[in-house]
Design a protein around this motif. Structure first.
Motif, PDB file in Angstrom:
ATOM      1  N   GLU A  13       0.832  -1.204   0.000  1.00 52.05           N
ATOM      2  CA  GLU A  13       0.000   0.000   0.000  1.00 52.05           C
ATOM      3  C   GLU A  13       0.869   1.257   0.000  1.00 52.05           C
ATOM      4  OE1 GLU A  13      -0.478  -2.511   2.313  1.00 52.05           O
ATOM      5  OE2 GLU A  13      -2.195  -3.423   1.277  1.00 52.05           O
ATOM      6  N   GLU A  14       1.970   1.218   0.779  1.00 50.10           N
ATOM      7  CA  GLU A  14       2.886   2.358   0.815  1.00 50.10           C
ATOM      8  C   GLU A  14       3.595   2.529  -0.527  1.00 50.10           C
ATOM      9  OE1 GLU A  14       4.207   2.553   5.493  1.00 50.10           O
ATOM     10  OE2 GLU A  14       5.102   1.002   4.213  1.00 50.10           O
ATOM     11  N   HIS A  15       3.950   1.412  -1.161  1.00 48.74           N
ATOM     12  CA  HIS A  15       4.572   1.485  -2.487  1.00 48.74           C
ATOM     13  C   HIS A  15       3.611   2.118  -3.481  1.00 48.74           C
ATOM     14  CE1 HIS A  15       7.351  -2.142  -1.442  1.00 48.74           C
ATOM     15  NE2 HIS A  15       7.807  -1.015  -0.932  1.00 48.74           N
ATOM     16  N   ALA A  16       2.356   1.676  -3.464  1.00 53.34           N
ATOM     17  CA  ALA A  16       1.355   2.205  -4.389  1.00 53.34           C
ATOM     18  C   ALA A  16       1.143   3.701  -4.148  1.00 53.34           C
ATOM     19  CB  ALA A  16       0.040   1.448  -4.223  1.00 53.34           C
ATOM     20  N   GLU A  17       1.103   4.109  -2.882  1.00 52.13           N
ATOM     21  CA  GLU A  17       0.923   5.520  -2.550  1.00 52.13           C
ATOM     22  C   GLU A  17       2.086   6.356  -3.088  1.00 52.13           C
ATOM     23  OE1 GLU A  17       0.832   8.198   1.475  1.00 52.13           O
ATOM     24  OE2 GLU A  17      -0.142   6.229   1.542  1.00 52.13           O
ATOM     25  N   LEU A  18       3.306   5.855  -2.955  1.00 53.50           N
ATOM     26  CA  LEU A  18       4.485   6.560  -3.451  1.00 53.50           C
ATOM     27  C   LEU A  18       4.450   6.674  -4.972  1.00 53.50           C
ATOM     28  CD1 LEU A  18       7.225   7.890  -2.945  1.00 53.50           C
ATOM     29  CD2 LEU A  18       8.243   5.632  -3.116  1.00 53.50           C
ATOM     30  N   GLY A  30       2.033   6.895 -16.215  1.00 52.59           N
ATOM     31  CA  GLY A  30       1.195   5.716 -16.120  1.00 52.59           C
ATOM     32  C   GLY A  30       1.364   4.779 -17.296  1.00 52.59           C
ATOM     33  N   ARG A  31       2.064   5.234 -18.312  1.00 50.00           N
ATOM     34  CA  ARG A  31       2.260   4.407 -19.501  1.00 50.00           C
ATOM     35  C   ARG A  31       3.432   3.472 -19.304  1.00 50.00           C
ATOM     36  NH1 ARG A  31       1.646   8.586 -24.515  1.00 50.00           N
ATOM     37  NH2 ARG A  31      -0.457   9.226 -24.018  1.00 50.00           N
ATOM     38  N   ARG A  32       3.306   2.282 -19.831  1.00 51.39           N
ATOM     39  CA  ARG A  32       4.433   1.357 -19.781  1.00 51.39           C
ATOM     40  C   ARG A  32       5.408   1.711 -20.888  1.00 51.39           C
ATOM     41  NH1 ARG A  32       0.316  -2.979 -21.510  1.00 51.39           N
ATOM     42  NH2 ARG A  32       0.216  -3.435 -19.316  1.00 51.39           N
ATOM     43  N   TYR A  70       9.178  -7.955 -11.375  1.00 49.13           N
ATOM     44  CA  TYR A  70       7.901  -7.356 -11.021  1.00 49.13           C
ATOM     45  C   TYR A  70       7.009  -7.323 -12.251  1.00 49.13           C
ATOM     46  CZ  TYR A  70       9.802  -3.237 -13.317  1.00 49.13           C
ATOM     47  OH  TYR A  70      10.351  -2.388 -14.231  1.00 49.13           O
ATOM     48  N   ALA A  71       5.739  -7.196 -12.021  1.00 47.16           N
ATOM     49  CA  ALA A  71       4.801  -7.127 -13.134  1.00 47.16           C
ATOM     50  C   ALA A  71       3.695  -6.139 -12.801  1.00 47.16           C
ATOM     51  CB  ALA A  71       4.193  -8.501 -13.426  1.00 47.16           C
ATOM     52  N   ARG A  72       3.203  -5.473 -13.807  1.00 47.50           N
ATOM     53  CA  ARG A  72       2.081  -4.554 -13.621  1.00 47.50           C
ATOM     54  C   ARG A  72       0.825  -5.354 -13.351  1.00 47.50           C
ATOM     55  NH1 ARG A  72       2.752   0.645 -16.480  1.00 47.50           N
ATOM     56  NH2 ARG A  72       0.497   0.590 -16.652  1.00 47.50           N
ATOM     57  N   ALA A  73      -0.155  -4.702 -12.769  1.00 48.11           N
ATOM     58  CA  ALA A  73      -1.406  -5.383 -12.448  1.00 48.11           C
ATOM     59  C   ALA A  73      -2.208  -5.672 -13.716  1.00 48.11           C
ATOM     60  CB  ALA A  73      -2.237  -4.536 -11.480  1.00 48.11           C
ATOM     61  N   ASP A  74      -2.114  -4.787 -14.720  1.00 42.26           N
ATOM     62  CA  ASP A  74      -2.874  -5.021 -15.947  1.00 42.26           C
ATOM     63  C   ASP A  74      -2.169  -6.069 -16.793  1.00 42.26           C
ATOM     64  OD1 ASP A  74      -0.806  -3.175 -16.278  1.00 42.26           O
ATOM     65  OD2 ASP A  74      -1.754  -2.240 -18.016  1.00 42.26           O
ATOM     66  N   LEU A  75      -2.950  -6.897 -17.420  1.00 40.39           N
ATOM     67  CA  LEU A  75      -2.410  -7.991 -18.220  1.00 40.39           C
ATOM     68  C   LEU A  75      -2.030  -7.499 -19.608  1.00 40.39           C
ATOM     69  CD1 LEU A  75      -4.944 -10.768 -17.240  1.00 40.39           C
ATOM     70  CD2 LEU A  75      -2.626 -10.459 -16.392  1.00 40.39           C
ATOM     71  N   CYS A 116       8.991  -4.112 -19.809  1.00 46.72           N
ATOM     72  CA  CYS A 116       7.793  -3.273 -19.892  1.00 46.72           C
ATOM     73  C   CYS A 116       6.889  -3.487 -18.681  1.00 46.72           C
ATOM     74  CB  CYS A 116       7.004  -3.593 -21.159  1.00 46.72           C
ATOM     75  SG  CYS A 116       7.804  -3.083 -22.670  1.00 46.72           S
ATOM     76  N   GLY A 117       7.254  -4.405 -17.804  1.00 46.35           N
ATOM     77  CA  GLY A 117       6.447  -4.684 -16.622  1.00 46.35           C
ATOM     78  C   GLY A 117       5.320  -5.658 -16.886  1.00 46.35           C
TER      79      GLY A 117
END
Length: 165
Positions: A13-18, A30-32, A70-75, A116-117
């Motif tokens: 949650e702290e990572h996402a907030e940052l 926000g773009r990969r 790591y990977a982005r949440a969107d597929l 690209c995540g």
């Protein structure tokens, strides 16, 4: 360095907030990251050269350096993966140096997708009759290169999804 240690030990949650704060401040987008088709050819040649000089096994051990875990949440979309597949196969078939090497194609696709995540899984498979090995990367429902070239089925014996063995 206390900020780095705080970030490293922080919660998701702290990572996402940052990250959201950085995006709002314009420091992160926000773009990969997009890969250029010319860059695909350079990666493909470099990966092939590494495999030829160091060996496939050693290059697999180096994946964690080039392909983040790591990977982005969107597929990944089938369109995006399809574009990469066409670029990799086009550069591979036009290069006398690479010339359709499945290991080079699969590793290049894996590294570019992970950078690209995007989620990607690298598979190395085997078939018994006649004996052969094959490598491919799966992402967004597509295989780069095809998982069963010329109709031959390969059984995966090694799968890497986070860039580490």
């Amino acid at each position: 360095m206390p900020e780095v240690q705080k970030f490293a030990s922080g919660s998701p949650e702290e990572h996402a907030e940052l990250v959201i704060g950085l995006m709002r401040a314009g420091c992160a987008t926000g773009r990969r990251k997009k890969y250029a088709d010319v860059g695909v050819g350079l990666w493909l040649g470099g990966v092939h050269l590494l495999i030829r000089t160091l060996g496939f096994g050693r290059v697999l051990r180096l994946l964690s350096l080039a392909a983040p875990g790591y990977a982005r949440a969107d597929l990944p979309s089938a369109e995006e993966t399809g574009r990469l597949k066409r670029a990799v196969q086009s550069h591979s078939s036009r290069s006398w140096f690479v010339n359709g090497d499945c290991k080079s194609e699969a590793l290049t696709a894996f590294v570019l997708l992970r950078r690209c995540g995007l989620q990607a899984v690298l598979h190395v498979g085997v078939r018994e009759h006649p004996f052969a090995l094959h490598a491919w990367t799966v992402s967004g429902g597509l295989c780069i290169p095809d998982a069963d070239p010329r109709g031959h089925a390969f059984t995966p014996v090694l799968s890497i999804d986070c860039g580490e063995l």
